[in-house]
Structure formats: structure tokens, C-alpha cells
Design a protein around this motif. Structure first.
Motif, PDB file in Angstrom:
ATOM      1  N   GLN A  69     -11.953  85.322  26.570  1.00 22.76           N
ATOM      2  CA  GLN A  69     -13.216  86.037  26.466  1.00 22.76           C
ATOM      3  C   GLN A  69     -13.076  87.062  25.351  1.00 22.76           C
ATOM      4  O   GLN A  69     -12.146  87.859  25.340  1.00 22.76           O
ATOM      5  N   PHE A  70     -14.012  86.989  24.411  1.00 25.06           N
ATOM      6  CA  PHE A  70     -14.022  87.945  23.320  1.00 25.06           C
ATOM      7  C   PHE A  70     -14.941  89.093  23.684  1.00 25.06           C
ATOM      8  O   PHE A  70     -16.049  88.881  24.156  1.00 25.06           O
ATOM      9  N   THR A  71     -14.470  90.301  23.451  1.00 21.48           N
ATOM     10  CA  THR A  71     -15.308  91.456  23.747  1.00 21.48           C
ATOM     11  C   THR A  71     -16.313  91.701  22.619  1.00 21.48           C
ATOM     12  O   THR A  71     -17.340  92.309  22.824  1.00 21.48           O
ATOM     13  N   HIS A  72     -15.989  91.210  21.414  1.00 24.94           N
ATOM     14  CA  HIS A  72     -16.886  91.345  20.268  1.00 24.94           C
ATOM     15  C   HIS A  72     -17.117  89.961  19.676  1.00 24.94           C
ATOM     16  O   HIS A  72     -16.261  89.084  19.785  1.00 24.94           O
TER      17      HIS A  72
END
Length: 61
Positions: A10-13
Motif C-alpha cells: 500500500q502506497f501512502t502517496h
């Protein structure tokens, strides 16, 4: 062996966020430098005007 956590990333950005932030910072620095150069030019002009004034006097220490 038991797994801890999930198997997905999961990418936060969003992808490319870092490059966009670097570009934004460079743009900000260019604008800041332009403002500082403008202020410096204005101050130098004020100094030249003050030196032309007959009441301007330089005292040596």
C-alpha cells in the motif's frame, strides 16, 4: 511458518509524488530567489539614492 501482515503493498502517496514534490520545491526556490533579488536591487537603489543626498555623511570609526 505463519505470515505476519498482508501480501500487498500500500502506497501512502501516489506514484511520482516524490518527483512532483522536488519539482514544486525547485519552483518555490526559483520564486524565492527572484523575490530576494528584487528586494536586494531595491535596497541597493535606496542606498545609492541616500549616498547622493547632500545630508548623507559617512563617519569612520
Amino acid at each position: 511458518m505463519a505470515k505476519m501482515g498482508s501480501d500487498t503493498l500500500q502506497f501512502t502517496h501516489p506514484v511520482g509524488f516524490f518527483k512532483d514534490s522536488v519539482r514544486a520545491y525547485r519552483k518555490y526556490k526559483q520564486e524565492w530567489r527572484a523575490q530576494m533579488e528584487e528586494k536586494l536591487a531595491k535596497m541597493e537603489e535606496e542606498i545609492r539614492q541616500a549616498q547622493k543626498d547632500p545630508f548623507f555623511k559617512v563617519e569612520s570609526v
